[in-house]
Design a protein around this motif. Structure first.
Motif, PDB file in Angstrom:
ATOM      1  N   ASN A 205       1.097  -1.182  -0.058  1.00 31.44           N
ATOM      2  CA  ASN A 205       0.133  -0.071   0.075  1.00 31.44           C
ATOM      3  C   ASN A 205       0.757   1.359  -0.061  1.00 31.44           C
ATOM      4  O   ASN A 205       2.173   1.103   0.123  1.00 31.44           O
ATOM      5  CB  ASN A 205      -1.024  -0.020   1.259  1.00 31.44           C
ATOM      6  N   LEU A 206       0.290   2.452  -0.175  1.00 33.83           N
ATOM      7  CA  LEU A 206       0.998   3.584  -0.319  1.00 33.83           C
ATOM      8  C   LEU A 206       0.445   4.672   0.292  1.00 33.83           C
ATOM      9  O   LEU A 206      -0.689   5.032  -0.494  1.00 33.83           O
ATOM     10  CB  LEU A 206       1.850   3.844  -1.487  1.00 33.83           C
ATOM     11  N   HIS A 207       0.456   5.402   1.580  1.00 36.94           N
ATOM     12  CA  HIS A 207       0.039   6.572   2.091  1.00 36.94           C
ATOM     13  C   HIS A 207       0.888   7.502   2.798  1.00 36.94           C
ATOM     14  O   HIS A 207       2.047   6.956   2.934  1.00 36.94           O
ATOM     15  CB  HIS A 207      -1.142   5.938   3.069  1.00 36.94           C
ATOM     16  N   CYS A 243       5.944  -9.050  -9.787  1.00 40.86           N
ATOM     17  CA  CYS A 243       5.897  -7.892  -9.367  1.00 40.86           C
ATOM     18  C   CYS A 243       4.644  -7.792  -8.593  1.00 40.86           C
ATOM     19  O   CYS A 243       3.465  -7.915  -9.311  1.00 40.86           O
ATOM     20  CB  CYS A 243       6.010  -6.623  -9.914  1.00 40.86           C
ATOM     21  N   VAL A 244       4.363  -7.998  -7.191  1.00 39.95           N
ATOM     22  CA  VAL A 244       3.181  -8.056  -6.721  1.00 39.95           C
ATOM     23  C   VAL A 244       2.501  -6.751  -6.025  1.00 39.95           C
ATOM     24  O   VAL A 244       3.084  -5.939  -5.621  1.00 39.95           O
ATOM     25  CB  VAL A 244       3.240  -8.938  -5.548  1.00 39.95           C
ATOM     26  N   TYR A 245       1.145  -6.563  -6.514  1.00 36.83           N
ATOM     27  CA  TYR A 245       0.632  -5.385  -6.211  1.00 36.83           C
ATOM     28  C   TYR A 245      -0.888  -5.247  -5.666  1.00 36.83           C
ATOM     29  O   TYR A 245      -1.270  -6.542  -5.770  1.00 36.83           O
ATOM     30  CB  TYR A 245       0.432  -4.187  -7.151  1.00 36.83           C
ATOM     31  N   ASN A 246      -1.016  -4.203  -5.264  1.00 35.76           N
ATOM     32  CA  ASN A 246      -2.551  -4.380  -4.344  1.00 35.76           C
ATOM     33  C   ASN A 246      -3.450  -3.625  -5.309  1.00 35.76           C
ATOM     34  O   ASN A 246      -3.583  -2.443  -5.772  1.00 35.76           O
ATOM     35  CB  ASN A 246      -2.439  -3.677  -3.181  1.00 35.76           C
ATOM     36  N   VAL A 247      -4.347  -4.658  -5.829  1.00 36.81           N
ATOM     37  CA  VAL A 247      -5.411  -4.290  -6.666  1.00 36.81           C
ATOM     38  C   VAL A 247      -6.414  -3.171  -6.181  1.00 36.81           C
ATOM     39  O   VAL A 247      -6.780  -2.025  -6.926  1.00 36.81           O
ATOM     40  CB  VAL A 247      -6.431  -5.527  -7.098  1.00 36.81           C
ATOM     41  N   ALA A 248      -6.534  -2.945  -4.713  1.00 33.92           N
ATOM     42  CA  ALA A 248      -7.076  -1.916  -4.477  1.00 33.92           C
ATOM     43  C   ALA A 248      -6.438  -0.547  -4.290  1.00 33.92           C
ATOM     44  O   ALA A 248      -7.091   0.568  -4.001  1.00 33.92           O
ATOM     45  CB  ALA A 248      -7.617  -1.979  -3.038  1.00 33.92           C
ATOM     46  N   GLY A 269      -1.434  -9.320  -9.074  1.00 27.00           N
ATOM     47  CA  GLY A 269      -2.298  -8.453  -7.775  1.00 27.00           C
ATOM     48  C   GLY A 269      -2.794  -9.453  -6.949  1.00 27.00           C
ATOM     49  O   GLY A 269      -2.825 -10.617  -7.070  1.00 27.00           O
ATOM     50  N   PHE A 270      -3.093  -8.566  -5.893  1.00 26.38           N
ATOM     51  CA  PHE A 270      -3.900  -9.349  -4.838  1.00 26.38           C
ATOM     52  C   PHE A 270      -5.178  -8.637  -4.314  1.00 26.38           C
ATOM     53  O   PHE A 270      -5.104  -7.296  -4.503  1.00 26.38           O
ATOM     54  CB  PHE A 270      -2.916  -9.832  -3.587  1.00 26.38           C
TER      55      PHE A 270
END
Length: 499
Positions: A205-207, A243-248, A269-270
């Motif tokens: 995530n990124l915040h 490369c694993v990323y957060n679909v949300a 994605g997950f």
């Protein structure tokens, strides 16, 4: 101030390079600095360790390193100036690029690495272990612990290393022939990397977080988030497999799209929803894989039950999916994913129920040290008396309060930046009662906060310590803050027995 003899081999340095020719400054004598200095001394480098903190712990470390022929300088001002004829600087990850020593090194053309970069170099050519890397604003440590447990359940020799607490260099120098490392990487650590080529990597995530680190040296507070994002994205550079990323969180997918990877690497994605092709997700309370199976176009492989994830909050299920994706990218079979989740015993202070007293549940999530982490906690509960505050690190609480205002029975704020939280509540939840704790003694402040929360809480409520801020304004760390919360709860009438 700088060297007149740049060492060309440093650009491609590895364990077998002529380190006896090199003079290296290690900036900072923390856990990673000590491990870096020790490894370099073993290779014969001339090592100078600098740290402004002259503590008992640092003096003990200094004595050990000096016995190995290091030069160690402790005390105020020790790290202010770059020594003469230095070939390389290994920096503590928390030191900003505008720190005088680092700025001087950069101006003089002296290479600056972090301990992670050093570990990567010293792993080659004879001790190579694949890395599965995890970064993100929140959930890194939990995800790495889950991943390590899954790898071990598959019978692999794994080590959880990096920002999770154990320097990677230590593990490289172990006598254990590891099969794989589960690596937690912070934005600070990634900033000082140059040559990593991970097997697979995930950005959870990124915040907004650590903006107080990026804003000053970039010279523009508005650029702070861009700098933070850019450093997180470095984890994908030269990834070899997945490369694993957060679909949300589309920003994580964009990082993957923008990354320069090794040809053949996949984007996976997950999601907490039903997964599309090349994703892991949830179907009928099962974690399922639709990425690493031959029949992914029309079927998915069940990996584990949602009930295997503890605690069972939505953000922690995301952590489990990210860990499972990395594990599957390394060939871990489905049953080992489930076993890894069931076997895992997480550390404390992560949505941990301390007690239930007269129908009120008291929950310690002291690990929630930024607003996004606090948001993850608050999503799990319906009616909350919120204990918040600490060091807010330049972040805003406006979105957090807006999102959860309807859930708040009351809020208790404490710590150095308590007014930041109080002001956000006044703007976006003016009907919510707010108690500001002005005292600065840690135990006393937390006791007062807990007593104030108890006065507002009603049966069915959750009193949630999810501070949204770091703890070192009043405590040695988030664990001590959570311990004081638990002790104060146990001091309430009926608090001695968990119901």
């Amino acid at each position: 101030m700088t060297t007149d003899r740049p060492l060309a081999w440093l650009r491609i340095a590895d364990r077998y390079s002529p380190w006896r020719e090199a003079a290296v400054v290690v900036a900072g004598l923390g856990t990673s600095g000590f491990a870096a200095a020790d490894a370099l001394l073993e290779l014969g480098a001339r090592v100078i360790v600098l740290d402004d903190l002259d503590s008992d712990e640092n003096r003990e470390k200094a004595t050990l390193l000096e016995h190995l022929d290091a030069t160690v300088r402790l005390g105020p001002g020790s790290s202010a100036t770059l020594p003469d004829d230095i070939d390389l600087v290994i920096t503590s990850p928390g030191w900003r690029p505008d720190y005088p020593l680092l700025a001087a090194a950069a101006a003089a053309g002296v290479p600056i690495w972090g301990d992670v970069e050093l570990a990567w170099r010293l792993m080659h050519p004879d001790r190579i272990v694949p890395w599965l890397g995890v970064t993100g604003t929140n959930g890194k440590t939990t995800t790495v612990q889950m991943l390590d447990s899954m790898l071990r359940a598959a019978g692999l020799k794994s080590a959880a290393v990096g920002n999770i607490g154990r320097p990677i260099i230590e593990a490289i120098n172990d006598e254990i022939p590891y099969d794989v490392f589960a690596v937690e990487l912070s934005s600070f650590e990634l900033h000082w990397t140059h040559s990593l080529e991970l097997h697979s990597a995930a950005v959870l995530n990124l915040h907004a977080d650590h903006l107080e680190w990026y804003g000053p040296w970039l010279g523009d507070p508005d650029a702070a988030m861009d700098g933070y994002r850019a450093d997180k994205a470095r984890i994908y550079h030269n990834v070899r497999h997945s490369c694993v990323y957060n679909v949300a969180e589309p920003v994580t997918e964009k990082m993957v799209a923008d990354a320069e990877v090794i040809e053949g690497a996949r984007a996976i994605g997950f999601t907490l929803g039903i997964p599309s092709i090349s994703m892991l997700g949830i179907v009928d309370d099962l974690l399922v894989d639709r990425a690493f199976v031959a029949q992914r176009h029309d079927s998915a492989l069940p990996l584990a039950n949602v009930a295997d994830v503890h605690p069972n909050a939505p953000h922690n299920i995301e952590n489990a999916l990210a860990a499972a994706t990395l594990a599957r990218s390394f060939g871990v079979p489905g049953p080992a994913v489930a076993a890894g989740l069931r076997n895992l015993k997480l550390g404390g202070h992560r949505i941990a129920t301390v007690a239930t007293i007269d129908g009120v549940t008291w929950v310690d999530d002291s690990k929630a040290t930024n607003p996004h982490a606090a948001n993850s906690s608050m999503r799990a509960f319906d009616s909350i008396v919120w204990i918040a505050g600490g060091q807010t690190k330049g972040t805003s609480f406006d979105d957090l309060v807006t999102a959860h205002a309807s859930k708040l029975r009351a809020a208790i704020v404490l710590g150095v930046d308590r007014q930041v939280v109080a002001d956000a509540l006044a703007r976006h939840a003016p009907g919510v009662p707010v108690v500001v704790i002005d005292r600065h003694d840690a135990k006393g402040a937390m006791t007062e906060a807990v007593q104030a929360a108890a006065a507002f809480a009603e049966r069915g409520d959750t009193v949630l310590l999810a501070p949204g801020g770091a703890s070192k304004d009043m405590w040695p760390g988030y664990a001590a803050r959570g311990d004081d919360f638990a002790a104060a709860v146990r001091g309430l009438p009926g608090g001695g027995v968990r119901q």
